[in-house]
Design a protein around this motif. Structure first.
Motif, PDB file in Angstrom:
ATOM      1  N   GLU A 137     -21.264 -51.238  16.078  1.00 15.27           N
ATOM      2  CA  GLU A 137     -20.246 -50.640  15.206  1.00 15.27           C
ATOM      3  C   GLU A 137     -18.884 -50.645  15.896  1.00 15.27           C
ATOM      4  OE1 GLU A 137     -21.967 -46.816  14.324  1.00 15.27           O
ATOM      5  OE2 GLU A 137     -23.529 -47.714  13.066  1.00 15.27           O
ATOM      6  N   HIS A 138     -18.869 -50.434  17.202  1.00 21.02           N
ATOM      7  CA  HIS A 138     -17.611 -50.489  17.950  1.00 21.02           C
ATOM      8  C   HIS A 138     -17.064 -51.917  17.967  1.00 21.02           C
ATOM      9  CE1 HIS A 138     -18.925 -46.719  20.409  1.00 21.02           C
ATOM     10  NE2 HIS A 138     -18.767 -46.471  19.137  1.00 21.02           N
ATOM     11  N   ALA A 140     -17.542 -54.161  15.676  1.00 26.56           N
ATOM     12  CA  ALA A 140     -17.016 -54.416  14.333  1.00 26.56           C
ATOM     13  C   ALA A 140     -15.651 -53.759  14.139  1.00 26.56           C
ATOM     14  CB  ALA A 140     -18.006 -53.928  13.276  1.00 26.56           C
ATOM     15  N   ALA A 141     -15.488 -52.534  14.638  1.00 26.11           N
ATOM     16  CA  ALA A 141     -14.198 -51.838  14.510  1.00 26.11           C
ATOM     17  C   ALA A 141     -13.104 -52.587  15.261  1.00 26.11           C
ATOM     18  CB  ALA A 141     -14.316 -50.402  15.021  1.00 26.11           C
ATOM     19  N   GLU A 143     -13.149 -55.854  16.062  1.00 25.38           N
ATOM     20  CA  GLU A 143     -12.914 -57.125  15.381  1.00 25.38           C
ATOM     21  C   GLU A 143     -12.026 -56.926  14.153  1.00 25.38           C
ATOM     22  OE1 GLU A 143     -16.955 -58.463  14.854  1.00 25.38           O
ATOM     23  OE2 GLU A 143     -16.882 -59.653  16.710  1.00 25.38           O
ATOM     24  N   LYS A 144     -12.255 -55.848  13.422  1.00 17.68           N
ATOM     25  CA  LYS A 144     -11.430 -55.534  12.255  1.00 17.68           C
ATOM     26  C   LYS A 144      -9.991 -55.255  12.696  1.00 17.68           C
ATOM     27  CE  LYS A 144     -11.099 -52.333   8.373  1.00 17.68           C
ATOM     28  NZ  LYS A 144     -11.685 -51.155   7.723  1.00 17.68           N
ATOM     29  N   ARG A 145      -9.852 -54.514  13.769  1.00 12.95           N
ATOM     30  CA  ARG A 145      -8.496 -54.202  14.275  1.00 12.95           C
ATOM     31  C   ARG A 145      -7.800 -55.466  14.742  1.00 12.95           C
ATOM     32  NH1 ARG A 145      -5.445 -49.382  14.344  1.00 12.95           N
ATOM     33  NH2 ARG A 145      -3.518 -50.180  15.202  1.00 12.95           N
ATOM     34  N   ALA A 147      -8.348 -58.533  13.703  1.00 17.92           N
ATOM     35  CA  ALA A 147      -7.997 -59.313  12.503  1.00 17.92           C
ATOM     36  C   ALA A 147      -6.756 -58.734  11.822  1.00 17.92           C
ATOM     37  CB  ALA A 147      -9.178 -59.358  11.537  1.00 17.92           C
ATOM     38  N   GLY A 148      -6.655 -57.416  11.783  1.00 18.95           N
ATOM     39  CA  GLY A 148      -5.501 -56.756  11.177  1.00 18.95           C
ATOM     40  C   GLY A 148      -4.225 -56.988  11.965  1.00 18.95           C
ATOM     41  N   ASN A 149      -4.348 -57.090  13.289  1.00 17.58           N
ATOM     42  CA  ASN A 149      -3.173 -57.340  14.137  1.00 17.58           C
ATOM     43  C   ASN A 149      -2.700 -58.779  14.027  1.00 17.58           C
ATOM     44  OD1 ASN A 149      -2.904 -54.776  15.053  1.00 17.58           O
ATOM     45  ND2 ASN A 149      -3.319 -55.231  17.189  1.00 17.58           N
ATOM     46  N   SER A 151      -2.631 -60.562  11.334  1.00 19.81           N
ATOM     47  CA  SER A 151      -1.952 -60.871  10.069  1.00 19.81           C
ATOM     48  C   SER A 151      -0.573 -60.281   9.986  1.00 19.81           C
ATOM     49  CB  SER A 151      -2.785 -60.379   8.897  1.00 19.81           C
ATOM     50  OG  SER A 151      -3.149 -59.025   9.041  1.00 19.81           O
TER      51      SER A 151
END
Length: 151
Positions: A137-138, A140-141, A143-145, A147-149, A151
Motif C-alpha cells: 500500500e505504501h 502504491a501511494a 507510485e501515485k504521488r 505519477a502526480g508529480n 504531470s
C-alpha cells in the motif's frame, strides 16, 4: 525466519528506520519549499510509527528486543529501509526524494514477502503477508504521488 519474536524484532527495526527516514525527507522537502511533499512524508512516517506500535504490541514486548547487528538477517546486510539510504543532502529534489522512498518501500515489501514464502511458522507467515500487503500500500501511494508529480 521461523521465530516470531525474531521476525517482530526485524519488523520493529525496519519500521523505526522507516519513520526516521521519512522524517528526514519531510524536513528536507520543507526546506526545499515543497510543503505538500513534506506533509506526504510526515504522513508516511506516521504510518511507519503505527506499524512499529503494531509489531511491538503483537510481540507483547514491554521493551522491544535489541539485536546485535550480526543477529539481524537482512537480505543485503542492512535494513531494507536503509539499504540505499545515504542520507538527505541539500541537492535532493522532490523526484529524487520520492524515488528514494519508493526504493525503501519496495525493498521492505520484498523482505516481508520473502519471509512469508520461506517460513515454516504459520504465525510468521500470516504476519509477514500482512506486513508485505501494508508495504504494498505504501508502494502504491508513492507510485501515485510520483505519477502526480510527473504531470
Amino acid at each position: 525466519m521461523d521465530d516470531i519474536h525474531l521476525f517482530l524484532a526485524h519488523a520493529i527495526r525496519l519500521e523505526t528506520d522507516s519513520a526516521r527516514r521519512y522524517e528526514e525527507l519531510a524536513t528536507s522537502m520543507q526546506t526545499l519549499g515543497s510543503a505538500d511533499v513534506a506533509a506526504f512524508f510526515r504522513q508516511m512516517a506516521h504510518f511507519s510509527r503505527l506499524h512499529l506500535a503494531e509489531a511491538t504490541e503483537r510481540g507483547g514486548f514491554r521493551h522491544p528486543p535489541v539485536l546485535k547487528p550480526e543477529e539481524y538477517q537482512w537480505p543485503d546486510g542492512t535494513s531494507p529501509e536503509t539499504a540505499a539510504w545515504a542520507g538527505v543532502d541539500g541537492f535532493m529534489d522532490v523526484p529524487g526524494a520520492l524515488a528514494l522512498a519508493l526504493d525503501g518501500e519496495q525493498r521492505s515489501r520484498a523482505f516481508y514477502a520473502d519471509i512469508a514464502a520461506a517460513t515454516a511458522n504459520p504465525r510468521v507467515k500470516r504476519m509477514a503477508e500482512e506486513f508485505a500487503k501494508e508495504e504494498g500500500e505504501h508502494v502504491a501511494a508513492l507510485e501515485k504521488r510520483i505519477a502526480g508529480n510527473a504531470s
